[in-house]
Design a protein around this motif. Structure first.
Motif, PDB file in Angstrom:
ATOM      1  N   HIS A  19       0.833  -1.206   0.000  1.00  0.00           N
ATOM      2  CA  HIS A  19       0.000   0.000   0.000  1.00  0.00           C
ATOM      3  C   HIS A  19       0.868   1.257   0.000  1.00  0.00           C
ATOM      4  CE1 HIS A  19      -2.399   3.275   1.824  1.00  0.00           C
ATOM      5  NE2 HIS A  19      -3.413   2.710   1.194  1.00  0.00           N
ATOM      6  N   ALA A  20       1.949   1.239   0.774  1.00  0.00           N
ATOM      7  CA  ALA A  20       2.840   2.391   0.849  1.00  0.00           C
ATOM      8  C   ALA A  20       3.478   2.689  -0.502  1.00  0.00           C
ATOM      9  CB  ALA A  20       3.924   2.157   1.909  1.00  0.00           C
ATOM     10  N   VAL A  21       3.890   1.630  -1.202  1.00  0.00           N
ATOM     11  CA  VAL A  21       4.520   1.815  -2.509  1.00  0.00           C
ATOM     12  C   VAL A  21       3.505   2.318  -3.525  1.00  0.00           C
ATOM     13  CG1 VAL A  21       5.644   0.639  -4.436  1.00  0.00           C
ATOM     14  CG2 VAL A  21       6.333   0.123  -2.096  1.00  0.00           C
ATOM     15  N   ARG A  22       2.326   1.687  -3.557  1.00  0.00           N
ATOM     16  CA  ARG A  22       1.308   2.070  -4.540  1.00  0.00           C
ATOM     17  C   ARG A  22       0.781   3.474  -4.314  1.00  0.00           C
ATOM     18  NH1 ARG A  22      -2.429  -3.397  -5.368  1.00  0.00           N
ATOM     19  NH2 ARG A  22      -0.902  -4.552  -6.609  1.00  0.00           N
ATOM     20  N   SER A  23       0.687   3.881  -3.060  1.00  0.00           N
ATOM     21  CA  SER A  23       0.168   5.223  -2.760  1.00  0.00           C
ATOM     22  C   SER A  23       1.280   6.256  -2.633  1.00  0.00           C
ATOM     23  CB  SER A  23      -0.667   5.199  -1.471  1.00  0.00           C
ATOM     24  OG  SER A  23       0.115   4.767  -0.370  1.00  0.00           O
ATOM     25  N   ARG A  24       2.514   5.809  -2.928  1.00  0.00           N
ATOM     26  CA  ARG A  24       3.678   6.708  -2.980  1.00  0.00           C
ATOM     27  C   ARG A  24       3.931   7.411  -1.659  1.00  0.00           C
ATOM     28  NH1 ARG A  24       2.904   9.515  -9.001  1.00  0.00           N
ATOM     29  NH2 ARG A  24       2.772   7.558 -10.168  1.00  0.00           N
ATOM     30  N   GLN A  25       3.874   6.623  -0.577  1.00  0.00           N
ATOM     31  CA  GLN A  25       4.240   7.170   0.721  1.00  0.00           C
ATOM     32  C   GLN A  25       5.757   7.297   0.820  1.00  0.00           C
ATOM     33  OE1 GLN A  25       1.851   8.167   2.766  1.00  0.00           O
ATOM     34  NE2 GLN A  25       0.292   7.409   1.332  1.00  0.00           N
ATOM     35  N   GLN A  26       6.214   7.988   1.858  1.00  0.00           N
ATOM     36  CA  GLN A  26       7.650   8.108   2.097  1.00  0.00           C
ATOM     37  C   GLN A  26       8.265   6.723   2.318  1.00  0.00           C
ATOM     38  OE1 GLN A  26       9.463  10.887   1.928  1.00  0.00           O
ATOM     39  NE2 GLN A  26       7.663  12.113   1.409  1.00  0.00           N
ATOM     40  N   MET A  27       9.452   6.510   1.758  1.00  0.00           N
ATOM     41  CA  MET A  27      10.068   5.190   1.798  1.00  0.00           C
ATOM     42  C   MET A  27      10.527   4.760   3.183  1.00  0.00           C
ATOM     43  SD  MET A  27       9.804   3.662  -1.091  1.00  0.00           S
ATOM     44  CE  MET A  27       8.140   4.378  -1.088  1.00  0.00           C
ATOM     45  N   TRP A  29       8.674   4.380   5.547  1.00  0.00           N
ATOM     46  CA  TRP A  29       7.655   3.458   6.048  1.00  0.00           C
ATOM     47  C   TRP A  29       8.052   2.005   5.800  1.00  0.00           C
ATOM     48  CZ3 TRP A  29       4.387   4.439   9.590  1.00  0.00           C
ATOM     49  CH2 TRP A  29       3.817   5.707   9.724  1.00  0.00           C
ATOM     50  N   LEU A  30       8.734   1.741   4.696  1.00  0.00           N
ATOM     51  CA  LEU A  30       9.177   0.374   4.420  1.00  0.00           C
ATOM     52  C   LEU A  30      10.173  -0.092   5.464  1.00  0.00           C
ATOM     53  CD1 LEU A  30       9.616   0.473   0.524  1.00  0.00           C
ATOM     54  CD2 LEU A  30       7.623  -0.252   1.855  1.00  0.00           C
ATOM     55  N   LEU A  31      11.084   0.793   5.849  1.00  0.00           N
ATOM     56  CA  LEU A  31      12.049   0.446   6.888  1.00  0.00           C
ATOM     57  C   LEU A  31      11.345   0.161   8.206  1.00  0.00           C
ATOM     58  CD1 LEU A  31      14.985   0.205   7.811  1.00  0.00           C
ATOM     59  CD2 LEU A  31      14.965   2.666   8.263  1.00  0.00           C
ATOM     60  N   ILE A  32      10.376   0.994   8.552  1.00  0.00           N
ATOM     61  CA  ILE A  32       9.635   0.800   9.803  1.00  0.00           C
ATOM     62  C   ILE A  32       8.855  -0.516   9.775  1.00  0.00           C
ATOM     63  CG2 ILE A  32       7.725   1.701  11.200  1.00  0.00           C
ATOM     64  CD1 ILE A  32       8.629   4.522  10.359  1.00  0.00           C
ATOM     65  N   LEU A  33       8.173  -0.762   8.656  1.00  0.00           N
ATOM     66  CA  LEU A  33       7.330  -1.956   8.550  1.00  0.00           C
ATOM     67  C   LEU A  33       8.130  -3.247   8.628  1.00  0.00           C
ATOM     68  CD1 LEU A  33       4.893  -0.676   5.801  1.00  0.00           C
ATOM     69  CD2 LEU A  33       4.223  -1.375   8.098  1.00  0.00           C
ATOM     70  N   PHE A  34       9.297  -3.282   7.994  1.00  0.00           N
ATOM     71  CA  PHE A  34      10.076  -4.523   7.986  1.00  0.00           C
ATOM     72  C   PHE A  34      11.017  -4.648   9.173  1.00  0.00           C
ATOM     73  CE2 PHE A  34       9.113  -4.276   3.314  1.00  0.00           C
ATOM     74  CZ  PHE A  34       8.231  -5.350   3.329  1.00  0.00           C
ATOM     75  N   SER A  35      11.334  -3.523   9.812  1.00  0.00           N
ATOM     76  CA  SER A  35      12.158  -3.592  11.025  1.00  0.00           C
ATOM     77  C   SER A  35      11.312  -3.956  12.239  1.00  0.00           C
ATOM     78  CB  SER A  35      12.868  -2.248  11.262  1.00  0.00           C
ATOM     79  OG  SER A  35      13.738  -1.934  10.207  1.00  0.00           O
ATOM     80  N   PHE A  36      10.080  -3.452  12.260  1.00  0.00           N
ATOM     81  CA  PHE A  36       9.170  -3.705  13.382  1.00  0.00           C
ATOM     82  C   PHE A  36       7.803  -4.097  12.823  1.00  0.00           C
ATOM     83  CE2 PHE A  36      12.072  -0.185  14.276  1.00  0.00           C
ATOM     84  CZ  PHE A  36      12.815  -0.706  15.336  1.00  0.00           C
ATOM     85  N   PRO A  37       7.654  -5.332  12.317  1.00  0.00           N
ATOM     86  CA  PRO A  37       6.438  -5.719  11.578  1.00  0.00           C
ATOM     87  C   PRO A  37       5.135  -5.466  12.335  1.00  0.00           C
ATOM     88  CG  PRO A  37       8.122  -7.388  11.354  1.00  0.00           C
ATOM     89  CD  PRO A  37       8.628  -6.425  12.382  1.00  0.00           C
ATOM     90  N   LEU A  38       5.066  -5.826  13.604  1.00  0.00           N
ATOM     91  CA  LEU A  38       3.816  -5.673  14.343  1.00  0.00           C
ATOM     92  C   LEU A  38       3.557  -4.218  14.696  1.00  0.00           C
ATOM     93  CD1 LEU A  38       1.317  -6.762  15.737  1.00  0.00           C
ATOM     94  CD2 LEU A  38       2.738  -7.262  17.747  1.00  0.00           C
ATOM     95  N   LEU A  39       4.501  -3.595  15.400  1.00  0.00           N
ATOM     96  CA  LEU A  39       4.318  -2.206  15.819  1.00  0.00           C
ATOM     97  C   LEU A  39       4.244  -1.282  14.613  1.00  0.00           C
ATOM     98  CD1 LEU A  39       4.125  -0.133  18.071  1.00  0.00           C
ATOM     99  CD2 LEU A  39       6.632  -0.055  18.137  1.00  0.00           C
ATOM    100  N   GLY A  40       5.088  -1.527  13.608  1.00  0.00           N
ATOM    101  CA  GLY A  40       5.076  -0.698  12.415  1.00  0.00           C
ATOM    102  C   GLY A  40       3.756  -0.771  11.675  1.00  0.00           C
ATOM    103  N   SER A  41       3.162  -1.970  11.624  1.00  0.00           N
ATOM    104  CA  SER A  41       1.871  -2.130  10.953  1.00  0.00           C
ATOM    105  C   SER A  41       0.762  -1.379  11.681  1.00  0.00           C
ATOM    106  CB  SER A  41       1.520  -3.617  10.848  1.00  0.00           C
ATOM    107  OG  SER A  41       2.442  -4.298  10.033  1.00  0.00           O
ATOM    108  N   VAL A  42       0.796  -1.443  13.012  1.00  0.00           N
ATOM    109  CA  VAL A  42      -0.214  -0.734  13.812  1.00  0.00           C
ATOM    110  C   VAL A  42      -0.100   0.775  13.580  1.00  0.00           C
ATOM    111  CG1 VAL A  42      -0.955  -0.170  16.153  1.00  0.00           C
ATOM    112  CG2 VAL A  42      -0.391  -2.530  15.572  1.00  0.00           C
ATOM    113  N   VAL A  43       1.137   1.283  13.623  1.00  0.00           N
ATOM    114  CA  VAL A  43       1.352   2.721  13.423  1.00  0.00           C
ATOM    115  C   VAL A  43       0.920   3.136  12.019  1.00  0.00           C
ATOM    116  CG1 VAL A  43       3.098   4.533  13.276  1.00  0.00           C
ATOM    117  CG2 VAL A  43       3.197   2.847  15.121  1.00  0.00           C
ATOM    118  N   TYR A  44       1.295   2.339  11.019  1.00  0.00           N
ATOM    119  CA  TYR A  44       0.939   2.667   9.638  1.00  0.00           C
ATOM    120  C   TYR A  44      -0.576   2.662   9.456  1.00  0.00           C
ATOM    121  CZ  TYR A  44       1.022   2.708   4.540  1.00  0.00           C
ATOM    122  OH  TYR A  44       0.845   3.053   3.235  1.00  0.00           O
ATOM    123  N   PHE A  45      -1.255   1.700  10.082  1.00  0.00           N
ATOM    124  CA  PHE A  45      -2.717   1.603   9.944  1.00  0.00           C
ATOM    125  C   PHE A  45      -3.386   2.881  10.419  1.00  0.00           C
ATOM    126  CE2 PHE A  45      -6.881   0.625  11.780  1.00  0.00           C
ATOM    127  CZ  PHE A  45      -7.516   0.052  10.691  1.00  0.00           C
TER     128      PHE A  45
END
Length: 248
Positions: A19-27, A29-45
């Motif tokens: 979703h971040a890539v398709r909606s052209r969010q700041q990159m 977010w990818l680092l956050i999502l893959f470094s902290f999958p659970l917490l990063g996903s909650v924050v991104y949501f």
């Protein structure tokens, strides 16, 4: 079981990363999502996904409609009192939004323009509010200027709302071919009831019966599946649609 839990967290993170890539969010977010999958996903949501979703938009719309029906001027009174007591930028923004919702478009436009002076000149939420106020007060060219600023700054900022507003602003400024193109783009990209309804209203006002009738048939097909709550929530737009076709 722990393995399944970890796998689920990763799958959710991958979903939000796509979703971040398709909606052209700041990159980052990818680092956050893959470094902290659970917490990063909650924050991104809560920070990105939910504010841009139709579910969140619909919930806000339903709550606002209910509050307005119970006391139409409550928010405007509260906003004026808050700004008079503490004239901060935040209270000024609140007053501008309340004026617009109360139908006092010209005063709302003036307050929004005041909000855009100084530190908040690049605030896209204020720009969008200013565009709405300009459009509502018949200043289509000024609305276009604000919406162009938004697109230059961030094309993914509330893209459906900005697209429909831009189409309406083009129409208000007499730039009808550009209005047609923007409406068609909004319908193609988002396919929402609102985008189609606004396009149909424009087509009816322009006397384009064939286009208007086609769009109305598509809208009626959607409305046939609505429940009572959905119909009530969209009633103001449906009434505008009916009024436009009554003149066709």
């Amino acid at each position: 079981m722990p393995f399944l839990g970890i796998g689920l967290h990763i799958l959710v993170a991958i979903f939000f990363a796509i979703h971040a890539v398709r909606s052209r969010q700041q990159m980052y977010w990818l680092l956050i999502l893959f470094s902290f999958p659970l917490l990063g996903s909650v924050v991104y949501f809560f920070a990105v996904f939910l504010p841009n979703s139709r579910l969140e938009h619909g919930a806000r719309k339903a709550v606002a409609s209910a509050a307005k029906a119970l006391d139409p001027t409550r928010e405007l009174r509260a906003a004026r009192e808050a700004f008079d007591f503490t004239p901060t930028a935040q209270n000024q923004m609140r007053l501008a939004a309340a004026l617009l919702e109360a139908g006092q478009a010209q005063e709302a436009s003036n307050v929004y323009e005041a909000c855009l002076q100084g530190a908040f000149a690049n605030d896209l939420d204020i720009r969008l509010g200013a565009a709405r106020a300009k459009l509502a007060s018949g200043q289509g060219a000024d609305a276009i200027a604000h919406l162009d600023f938004i697109r230059r700054s961030d094309r993914n900022f509330r893209p459906e709302q900005a697209s429909v507003l831009l189409a309406q602003a083009y129409a208000a400024a007499g730039r009808n071919e550009e209005a047609r193109g923007e409406f068609e783009s909004a319908v193609e990209r988002f396919g929402s009831f609102e985008a189609r309804a606004e396009y149909a209203i424009w087509a009816a006002n322009m006397g384009e019966r064939q286009l208007a009738d086609r769009l109305r048939n598509e809208l009626q097909s959607t409305m046939n599946h609505w429940n009572k709550h959905t119909h009530s929530m969209n009633l103001p737009l449906v009434r505008r649609l009916e009024a436009a076709f009554a003149k066709l």
